[in-house]
Design a protein around this motif. Structure first.
Motif, PDB file in Angstrom:
ATOM      1  N   TYR A   1    -156.050 106.179  -9.278  1.00 30.37           N
ATOM      2  CA  TYR A   1    -157.288 105.950  -8.533  1.00 30.37           C
ATOM      3  C   TYR A   1    -157.320 106.823  -7.279  1.00 30.37           C
ATOM      4  N   ASN A   2    -156.202 106.863  -6.566  1.00 32.11           N
ATOM      5  CA  ASN A   2    -156.158 107.644  -5.333  1.00 32.11           C
ATOM      6  C   ASN A   2    -156.346 109.131  -5.591  1.00 32.11           C
ATOM      7  N   ASP A   3    -155.832 109.616  -6.706  1.00 31.58           N
ATOM      8  CA  ASP A   3    -156.036 111.022  -7.056  1.00 31.58           C
ATOM      9  C   ASP A   3    -157.514 111.316  -7.317  1.00 31.58           C
ATOM     10  N   LEU A   4    -158.213 110.374  -7.950  1.00 28.42           N
ATOM     11  CA  LEU A   4    -159.654 110.546  -8.151  1.00 28.42           C
ATOM     12  C   LEU A   4    -160.379 110.626  -6.813  1.00 28.42           C
ATOM     13  N   LEU A   5    -159.965 109.782  -5.878  1.00 20.22           N
ATOM     14  CA  LEU A   5    -160.575 109.764  -4.550  1.00 20.22           C
ATOM     15  C   LEU A   5    -160.321 111.085  -3.823  1.00 20.22           C
ATOM     16  N   ARG A   6    -159.094 111.568  -3.918  1.00 19.04           N
ATOM     17  CA  ARG A   6    -158.751 112.833  -3.239  1.00 19.04           C
ATOM     18  C   ARG A   6    -159.534 113.996  -3.837  1.00 19.04           C
ATOM     19  N   ARG A   7    -159.612 114.052  -5.153  1.00 18.78           N
ATOM     20  CA  ARG A   7    -160.321 115.159  -5.794  1.00 18.78           C
ATOM     21  C   ARG A   7    -161.808 115.156  -5.434  1.00 18.78           C
ATOM     22  N   GLN A   8    -162.369 113.978  -5.270  1.00 16.87           N
ATOM     23  CA  GLN A   8    -163.797 113.878  -4.968  1.00 16.87           C
ATOM     24  C   GLN A   8    -164.109 114.207  -3.511  1.00 16.87           C
ATOM     25  N   TYR A   9    -163.246 113.754  -2.578  1.00 23.11           N
ATOM     26  CA  TYR A   9    -163.626 113.800  -1.163  1.00 23.11           C
ATOM     27  C   TYR A   9    -162.757 114.662  -0.254  1.00 23.11           C
ATOM     28  N   MET A  10    -161.503 114.901  -0.592  1.00 24.97           N
ATOM     29  CA  MET A  10    -160.625 115.602   0.331  1.00 24.97           C
ATOM     30  C   MET A  10    -161.158 116.996   0.642  1.00 24.97           C
ATOM     31  N   GLY A  11    -161.262 117.314   1.932  1.00 26.86           N
ATOM     32  CA  GLY A  11    -161.783 118.597   2.364  1.00 26.86           C
ATOM     33  C   GLY A  11    -163.291 118.672   2.393  1.00 26.86           C
ATOM     34  N   LYS A  12    -163.961 117.610   1.916  1.00 28.41           N
ATOM     35  CA  LYS A  12    -165.420 117.585   1.874  1.00 28.41           C
ATOM     36  C   LYS A  12    -165.983 116.496   2.778  1.00 28.41           C
ATOM     37  N   GLU A  13    -165.374 115.334   2.738  1.00 32.93           N
ATOM     38  CA  GLU A  13    -165.785 114.202   3.561  1.00 32.93           C
ATOM     39  C   GLU A  13    -164.529 113.558   4.146  1.00 32.93           C
ATOM     40  N   PRO A  14    -164.681 112.779   5.231  1.00 33.34           N
ATOM     41  CA  PRO A  14    -163.492 112.168   5.853  1.00 33.34           C
ATOM     42  C   PRO A  14    -162.731 111.276   4.872  1.00 33.34           C
ATOM     43  N   LEU A  15    -161.437 111.500   4.758  1.00 35.18           N
ATOM     44  CA  LEU A  15    -160.589 110.701   3.887  1.00 35.18           C
ATOM     45  C   LEU A  15    -159.304 110.359   4.634  1.00 35.18           C
ATOM     46  N   PHE A  16    -159.045 109.063   4.786  1.00 31.07           N
ATOM     47  CA  PHE A  16    -157.793 108.610   5.391  1.00 31.07           C
ATOM     48  C   PHE A  16    -156.849 108.235   4.255  1.00 31.07           C
ATOM     49  N   ASP A  17    -155.757 108.980   4.126  1.00 35.11           N
ATOM     50  CA  ASP A  17    -154.859 108.800   2.987  1.00 35.11           C
ATOM     51  C   ASP A  17    -153.810 107.734   3.318  1.00 35.11           C
ATOM     52  N   LEU A  18    -154.239 106.485   3.245  1.00 37.09           N
ATOM     53  CA  LEU A  18    -153.357 105.356   3.546  1.00 37.09           C
ATOM     54  C   LEU A  18    -152.125 105.346   2.654  1.00 37.09           C
ATOM     55  N   ALA A  19    -152.306 105.620   1.373  1.00 35.96           N
ATOM     56  CA  ALA A  19    -151.182 105.596   0.433  1.00 35.96           C
ATOM     57  C   ALA A  19    -150.121 106.614   0.824  1.00 35.96           C
ATOM     58  N   ALA A  20    -150.553 107.798   1.249  1.00 41.06           N
ATOM     59  CA  ALA A  20    -149.595 108.828   1.656  1.00 41.06           C
ATOM     60  C   ALA A  20    -148.847 108.415   2.911  1.00 41.06           C
ATOM     61  N   VAL A  21    -149.541 107.760   3.848  1.00 32.74           N
ATOM     62  CA  VAL A  21    -148.887 107.270   5.067  1.00 32.74           C
ATOM     63  C   VAL A  21    -147.859 106.204   4.715  1.00 32.74           C
ATOM     64  N   GLU A  22    -148.225 105.294   3.818  1.00 35.20           N
ATOM     65  CA  GLU A  22    -147.310 104.225   3.415  1.00 35.20           C
ATOM     66  C   GLU A  22    -146.059 104.770   2.729  1.00 35.20           C
ATOM     67  N   ALA A  23    -146.199 105.881   2.036  1.00 33.15           N
ATOM     68  CA  ALA A  23    -145.073 106.427   1.275  1.00 33.15           C
ATOM     69  C   ALA A  23    -144.158 107.296   2.125  1.00 33.15           C
ATOM     70  N   ARG A  24    -144.675 107.844   3.217  1.00 32.11           N
ATOM     71  CA  ARG A  24    -143.974 108.895   3.943  1.00 32.11           C
ATOM     72  C   ARG A  24    -142.775 108.391   4.743  1.00 32.11           C
ATOM     73  N   PHE A  25    -141.647 109.079   4.597  1.00 28.42           N
ATOM     74  CA  PHE A  25    -140.475 108.862   5.448  1.00 28.42           C
ATOM     75  C   PHE A  25    -140.712 109.547   6.790  1.00 28.42           C
ATOM     76  N   PRO A  26    -139.950 109.165   7.820  1.00 26.01           N
ATOM     77  CA  PRO A  26    -140.100 109.830   9.125  1.00 26.01           C
ATOM     78  C   PRO A  26    -139.934 111.347   9.068  1.00 26.01           C
ATOM     79  N   ASP A  27    -139.156 111.856   8.089  1.00 27.34           N
ATOM     80  CA  ASP A  27    -138.976 113.307   7.987  1.00 27.34           C
ATOM     81  C   ASP A  27    -140.102 113.991   7.223  1.00 27.34           C
ATOM     82  N   GLY A  28    -141.110 113.222   6.809  1.00 26.81           N
ATOM     83  CA  GLY A  28    -142.271 113.792   6.137  1.00 26.81           C
ATOM     84  C   GLY A  28    -142.228 113.740   4.622  1.00 26.81           C
ATOM     85  N   LYS A  29    -141.067 113.478   4.051  1.00 27.87           N
ATOM     86  CA  LYS A  29    -140.954 113.410   2.596  1.00 27.87           C
ATOM     87  C   LYS A  29    -141.500 112.077   2.086  1.00 27.87           C
TER      88      LYS A  29
END
Length: 282
Positions: free
Chosen positions: A197-225
């Protein structure tokens, strides 16, 4: 994605917050409130959510409470229309969990009742809205159509799209036994669906309309991975265990991290609106 280094680039006056949880001290969080509140204080923002969103709001309130010189108000409307006067972050619980269409309808009602007299509006689904049986294409189409209709009806509102939150996946001895027996592991299929679902959202809106990637924030370690798992030959994001107390909801560390990045995201979006508004007047 919004990385913490952006804070240094866009904000000035600062304070440093440390909070602790059962997994140890939270990484240093530097929020520079003077410019945050300057950029947000004249805007009316609405955020619709359920439990994870409530935790994010709690993180925002915790950040605000550590600074005595701020103009940012956080108000729960509790089923009432957004009041005509005043600025700040208005929020409320929307719809019914496991029935995402009810959240689409509830968000539409809030924006419609406000008659477009809000500046920024967004809502998020809950992890429980997407399970192993969810038709993510249908769910995304319903969401996309809801937002398109709102944009036609109230074009002066800036709408933010938010990826769905994740959960952890099963690990440990029980997971090993299930692998041996060829049984599905807890969270694997559900998180795959959330990622789809999140990939569908990114493909539709990322770079075109504001998108806050909550899932990516939740997954990210302090080192960015990112925290990921492999399922049927593909890798998917999963909720980082350091940010949760039960495998799904955010602990202190998680809610502060997400709130921090959300406020920076909102601040930059508000500043962009201000620049566009000033350009229009000229």
């Amino acid at each position: 994605m919004v990385f913490r280094k952006n804070l240094t680039a866009i904000l000035v006056a600062s304070f440093t917050l440390f909070v602790s949880c059962d997994q140890g001290e939270v990484e240093k969080t530097t929020v520079k409130w003077h410019d945050i509140t300057l950029s947000l204080k004249n805007y009316r923002i609405f955020f619709g959510h359920q439990s994870v969103g409530g935790e994010i709001i709690k993180g925002v309130e915790e950040l605000v409470s550590h600074d005595g010189d701020h103009d940012l108000t956080v108000i729960e409307i509790d089923g009432r229309p957004i009041p005509d006067g005043g600025q700040g972050i208005f929020h409320d619980h929307l719809g019914k969990n496991e029935f995402p269409d009810t959240k689409n309808a509830a968000f539409t009602k809030v924006v419609s009742d406000a008659k477009g007299k809000i500046d920024i509006a967004f809502f998020k689904y809950c992890f429980i809205d997407i399970n192993d049986r969810t038709d993510v294409n249908r769910m995304f189409t319903r969401y996309r159509d809801t937002m398109a209709e709102l944009k036609r009806a109230y074009p002066n509102v800036t709408y933010i799209h938010v990826t769905a939150p994740l959960t952890t996946v099963q690990t440990g001895p029980k997971a090993w036994i299930k692998r041996v027996l060829g049984r599905p592991l807890g969270g694997y299929v559900e998180n795959r669906k959330r990622n789809e679902y999140n990939d569908l959202l990114r493909r539709q809106y990322m770079g075109k309309e504001p998108l806050f990637d909550l899932a990516a924030v939740e997954a990210r370690f302090p080192d960015g991975k990112p925290s990921t798992y492999e399922y049927e030959g593909k890798y998917y994001y999963t909720l980082n265990t350091m940010y949760t107390y039960d495998g799904a909801h955010l602990n202190e560390r998680g809610r502060i991290k997400v709130a921090d990045e959300l406020l920076v995201f909102l601040s930059k979006l508000a500043e962009k609106r201000t620049v566009m508004s000033n350009s229009y007047r000229q």
